[in-house]
Design a protein around this motif. Structure first.
Motif, PDB file in Angstrom:
ATOM      1  N   UNK A  65      19.666   7.649  29.075  1.00 37.81           N
ATOM      2  CA  UNK A  65      19.062   7.643  27.750  1.00 37.81           C
ATOM      3  C   UNK A  65      19.880   8.521  26.811  1.00 37.81           C
ATOM      4  N   UNK A  66      19.602   8.440  25.510  1.00 40.58           N
ATOM      5  CA  UNK A  66      20.228   9.365  24.567  1.00 40.58           C
ATOM      6  C   UNK A  66      19.982  10.822  24.968  1.00 40.58           C
ATOM      7  N   UNK A  67      18.766  11.109  25.419  1.00 40.72           N
ATOM      8  CA  UNK A  67      18.412  12.492  25.726  1.00 40.72           C
ATOM      9  C   UNK A  67      19.089  13.019  26.982  1.00 40.72           C
ATOM     10  N   UNK A  68      19.725  12.143  27.768  1.00 38.90           N
ATOM     11  CA  UNK A  68      20.485  12.591  28.935  1.00 38.90           C
ATOM     12  C   UNK A  68      21.892  13.049  28.581  1.00 38.90           C
ATOM     13  N   UNK A  69      22.255  12.929  27.287  1.00 43.25           N
ATOM     14  CA  UNK A  69      23.619  13.222  26.866  1.00 43.25           C
ATOM     15  C   UNK A  69      23.714  14.514  26.065  1.00 43.25           C
ATOM     16  N   UNK A  70      22.795  15.441  26.299  1.00 40.34           N
ATOM     17  CA  UNK A  70      22.818  16.696  25.556  1.00 40.34           C
ATOM     18  C   UNK A  70      23.850  17.671  26.102  1.00 40.34           C
ATOM     19  N   UNK A  71      24.420  17.354  27.239  1.00 38.68           N
ATOM     20  CA  UNK A  71      25.594  18.058  27.756  1.00 38.68           C
ATOM     21  C   UNK A  71      26.558  16.982  28.249  1.00 38.68           C
ATOM     22  N   UNK A  72      27.838  17.311  28.375  1.00 35.49           N
ATOM     23  CA  UNK A  72      28.810  16.285  28.788  1.00 35.49           C
ATOM     24  C   UNK A  72      28.837  16.029  30.279  1.00 35.49           C
ATOM     25  N   UNK A  73      28.025  16.754  31.055  1.00 32.30           N
ATOM     26  CA  UNK A  73      28.170  16.727  32.510  1.00 32.30           C
ATOM     27  C   UNK A  73      28.089  15.320  33.085  1.00 32.30           C
ATOM     28  N   UNK A  74      27.085  14.533  32.647  1.00 38.64           N
ATOM     29  CA  UNK A  74      26.922  13.197  33.225  1.00 38.64           C
ATOM     30  C   UNK A  74      28.129  12.324  32.900  1.00 38.64           C
ATOM     31  N   UNK A  75      28.568  12.375  31.669  1.00 45.01           N
ATOM     32  CA  UNK A  75      29.681  11.527  31.257  1.00 45.01           C
ATOM     33  C   UNK A  75      30.991  11.890  31.903  1.00 45.01           C
ATOM     34  N   UNK A  76      31.170  13.153  32.241  1.00 41.72           N
ATOM     35  CA  UNK A  76      32.428  13.578  32.865  1.00 41.72           C
ATOM     36  C   UNK A  76      32.576  13.057  34.287  1.00 41.72           C
ATOM     37  N   UNK A  77      31.503  12.512  34.863  1.00 41.87           N
ATOM     38  CA  UNK A  77      31.552  11.893  36.176  1.00 41.87           C
ATOM     39  C   UNK A  77      31.923  10.408  36.104  1.00 41.87           C
ATOM     40  N   UNK A  78      32.167   9.914  34.893  1.00 40.66           N
ATOM     41  CA  UNK A  78      32.425   8.480  34.690  1.00 40.66           C
ATOM     42  C   UNK A  78      33.760   8.286  33.985  1.00 40.66           C
ATOM     43  N   UNK A  79      34.282   7.074  34.073  1.00 37.39           N
ATOM     44  CA  UNK A  79      35.563   6.760  33.444  1.00 37.39           C
ATOM     45  C   UNK A  79      35.406   6.260  32.018  1.00 37.39           C
ATOM     46  N   UNK A  80      34.312   5.540  31.744  1.00 33.61           N
ATOM     47  CA  UNK A  80      34.100   4.968  30.424  1.00 33.61           C
ATOM     48  C   UNK A  80      32.664   5.209  29.987  1.00 33.61           C
ATOM     49  N   UNK A  81      32.481   5.502  28.713  1.00 31.09           N
ATOM     50  CA  UNK A  81      31.172   5.714  28.110  1.00 31.09           C
ATOM     51  C   UNK A  81      30.930   4.598  27.102  1.00 31.09           C
ATOM     52  N   UNK A  82      29.750   3.954  27.190  1.00 30.16           N
ATOM     53  CA  UNK A  82      29.407   2.868  26.292  1.00 30.16           C
ATOM     54  C   UNK A  82      28.261   3.273  25.380  1.00 30.16           C
ATOM     55  N   UNK A  83      28.500   3.209  24.079  1.00 31.30           N
ATOM     56  CA  UNK A  83      27.433   3.251  23.078  1.00 31.30           C
ATOM     57  C   UNK A  83      27.095   1.805  22.764  1.00 31.30           C
ATOM     58  N   UNK A  84      25.796   1.454  22.823  1.00 31.45           N
ATOM     59  CA  UNK A  84      25.414   0.040  22.878  1.00 31.45           C
ATOM     60  C   UNK A  84      24.427  -0.309  21.771  1.00 31.45           C
ATOM     61  N   UNK A  85      24.683  -1.423  21.082  1.00 30.19           N
ATOM     62  CA  UNK A  85      23.704  -1.989  20.161  1.00 30.19           C
ATOM     63  C   UNK A  85      23.533  -1.178  18.901  1.00 30.19           C
ATOM     64  N   UNK A  86      22.313  -0.735  18.665  1.00 25.42           N
ATOM     65  CA  UNK A  86      21.940  -0.010  17.447  1.00 25.42           C
ATOM     66  C   UNK A  86      21.742   1.450  17.841  1.00 25.42           C
ATOM     67  N   UNK A  87      22.766   2.267  17.647  1.00 27.02           N
ATOM     68  CA  UNK A  87      22.813   3.614  18.219  1.00 27.02           C
ATOM     69  C   UNK A  87      22.897   4.659  17.098  1.00 27.02           C
ATOM     70  N   UNK A  88      21.912   4.662  16.240  1.00 28.63           N
ATOM     71  CA  UNK A  88      21.962   5.362  14.952  1.00 28.63           C
ATOM     72  C   UNK A  88      21.653   6.848  15.039  1.00 28.63           C
ATOM     73  N   UNK A  89      20.768   7.265  15.932  1.00 29.42           N
ATOM     74  CA  UNK A  89      20.209   8.618  15.925  1.00 29.42           C
ATOM     75  C   UNK A  89      20.729   9.435  17.097  1.00 29.42           C
ATOM     76  N   UNK A  90      21.490  10.496  16.798  1.00 29.31           N
ATOM     77  CA  UNK A  90      22.082  11.371  17.807  1.00 29.31           C
ATOM     78  C   UNK A  90      21.752  12.828  17.491  1.00 29.31           C
ATOM     79  N   UNK A  91      21.181  13.529  18.456  1.00 32.09           N
ATOM     80  CA  UNK A  91      21.140  14.984  18.395  1.00 32.09           C
ATOM     81  C   UNK A  91      22.582  15.497  18.330  1.00 32.09           C
ATOM     82  N   UNK A  92      22.805  16.603  17.624  1.00 26.11           N
ATOM     83  CA  UNK A  92      24.165  17.105  17.469  1.00 26.11           C
ATOM     84  C   UNK A  92      24.789  17.441  18.819  1.00 26.11           C
TER      85      UNK A  92
END
Length: 496
Positions: free
Chosen positions: A258-285
């Protein structure tokens, strides 16, 4: 009296061979799919924003194996109901797998909350069931189909969904970020209450929204997506499911968050590619800084989305302390660009100003940001077009919409690979651009510049094509499929 019914579900999954990335998804999709998972009988109320006959929400946006998630359900009039939990994927073209069934459970009418600060509508319903996620459940988007049980033979049943994400922490090739902040920002449950419907205006910081409420009908997209058979699923089915279905059809090693799982980079750093999908308008800083850190560490970023990273959306806790359950429009992204300055002038003051999203995505939000048009190739010799046979000026009809990106950032090596005109209201021109630029460690950042990108990948069961400003995509397109494959292959396998 609480309706809490604790239910622990057991399933079996053959463990993948260590290091055999992709086998998790391949083996999962080899399991029998569900012929019957869609909503059949749906009834909106007179205002069209909710289905009080049966509706519900979950206590968390995402949940890991071994954790529990509560399902809060209301039925009016009180009726017993069942819950069928499905994992969404390919499954031989059926689109979902039945994971468990619960009930019949006792249903009761739960109260509509009084508006709180910033007009927030925050339910505090009693749990109807608690689901413990088995270790064997694979990361994905899960829909719970709620169905009332008639008390007489001549009484109809009614249905709606609840939606949640099962996340994991395994290394994976692809991280699929669902745009659930935006689903909630536009959710007008119970009666025209979203971040856009405050009496002071639809672009300011005055309104807050809570995940502690059902997803109503996506009526805010009247003329874009207006399918009542998506009740309770947010924007997943219209804007995101075609991509998930296609990825799993082809056995990509994908995991979901979910968006709320991305408040630190830890999860994404375990992956090769990150996908933002569809209508992705609202992001916590913190999401912005996380994805920025992932890019700088060598993760490939694919913005298969439009109107993304547009508004800073600071999270706060629910009244009972659950994190990241409430947010509001805290301010525009855009740094000192004129559109951010103008939003501050016209709709502020805001408590936050986000950085220039173009320096992350390659292209920016523009005003006006909605319209419809064709996706037009400008650099046919670029590697993303290998095997497509395209030439300069070739068009993928209707792929631009509902909203898009333009105004490319001044970044070293940035290339505009597609661009053209979106027609606002069908007649007023606005320019959009799709871009790609190199990251610092041989990686890349691609921006497809349209919410509708996934429409060109597949047309799964339960999916209805959207349309925008007298323009519409045509559905699966071999060029969109090959471009996406080229991007993902480069991300997964590496290369110059």
């Amino acid at each position: 009296m609480s309706m809490l019914a604790a239910i622990c579900v057991v399933a079996v999954l053959v463990s993948p061979t260590p290091g055999d990335r992709g086998s998790v998804i391949t083996e999962e999709n080899a399991r029998p799919g569900a012929v019957d998972w869609q909503l059949t009988r749906v009834r909106p109320d007179a205002d069209g924003f909710r289905s009080p006959w049966i509706e519900g929400y979950c206590s968390k946006q995402s949940v890991a194996a071994g954790e529990s998630i509560d399902l809060m359900v209301s039925t009016d009039p009180p009726r017993p109901f069942t819950v069928e939990v499905f994992r969404m994927g390919y499954y031989g073209g059926l689109g979902a797998r039945l994971m468990t069934t619960m009930g019949p459970l006792p249903g009761e009418t739960q109260p509509v909350p009084e508006p709180g600060p910033k007009d927030v509508h925050e339910c505090q319903w009693e749990p109807s069931a608690s689901l413990t996620i088995p270790d064997e459940w694979v990361s994905g988007v899960y829909l719970g189909r709620l169905t009332t049980v008639p008390e007489a033979e001549d009484e109809p049943y009614w249905q709606s969904y609840v939606v949640f994400i099962v996340r994991d922490d395994r290394p994976a090739d692809i991280l699929f970020q669902c745009s659930d902040n935006t689903w909630q920002a536009y959710n007008r449950w119970p009666n025209d209450f979203s971040v856009y419907t405050h009496p002071k205006g639809n672009q300011g910081p005055w309104a807050a929204v809570s995940f502690d409420r059902p997803y109503g009908r996506e009526a805010q997209f009247e003329g874009v997506v207006n399918d009542p058979l998506t009740f309770g699923s947010g924007e997943f089915l219209p804007f995101e499911f075609p991509l998930a279905y296609w990825l799993e059809q082809h056995g990509y090693d994908v995991t979901y968050c979910s968006n709320s799982d991305m408040l630190s980079p830890d999860r994404g750093l375990e992956c090769k590619a990150f996908l933002s999908v569809g209508h992705d308008e609202y992001w916590d800083i913190r999401q912005f800084r996380s994805v920025e850190a992932m890019r700088d560490a060598g993760v490939d970023l694919l913005f298969l989305s439009g109107n993304s990273v547009c508004w800073v959306s600071p999270y706060s806790d629910s009244p009972d302390g659950r994190p990241n359950r409430v947010f509001f429009r805290g301010g525009p992204y855009g740094g000192d660009n004129h559109y951010a300055v103008n939003r501050e002038r016209d709709h502020g003051p805001f408590p936050e100003r986000g950085p220039d999203e173009g320096l992350l995505m390659g292209a920016r939000n523009v005003e006006p940001v909605n319209g419809g048009g064709d996706w037009i190739i400008t650099q046919p010799d670029h590697w993303i077009f290998e095997g497509t046979g395209v030439e300069a000026g070739d068009r993928i009809p209707g792929l631009i919409g509902w909203e898009y990106h333009g105004a490319p950032a001044d970044l070293p090596g940035l290339e505009v690979v597609a661009g053209g005109t979106a027609w606002v209201g069908g007649v007023t021109p606005q320019q959009w651009t799709a871009t790609i630029y190199p990251g610092p460690k041989g990686n890349f950042v691609f921006n497809a510049a349209t919410i509708f990108w996934a429409q060109g990948l597949s047309s799964p069961p339960g999916h209805v094509l959207p349309w925008s400003h007298w323009s519409r995509p045509h559905g699966p397109d071999t060029r969109v499929q090959r471009i996406t494959k080229n991007l993902l292959d480069r991300a997964i396998e590496g290369g110059d």
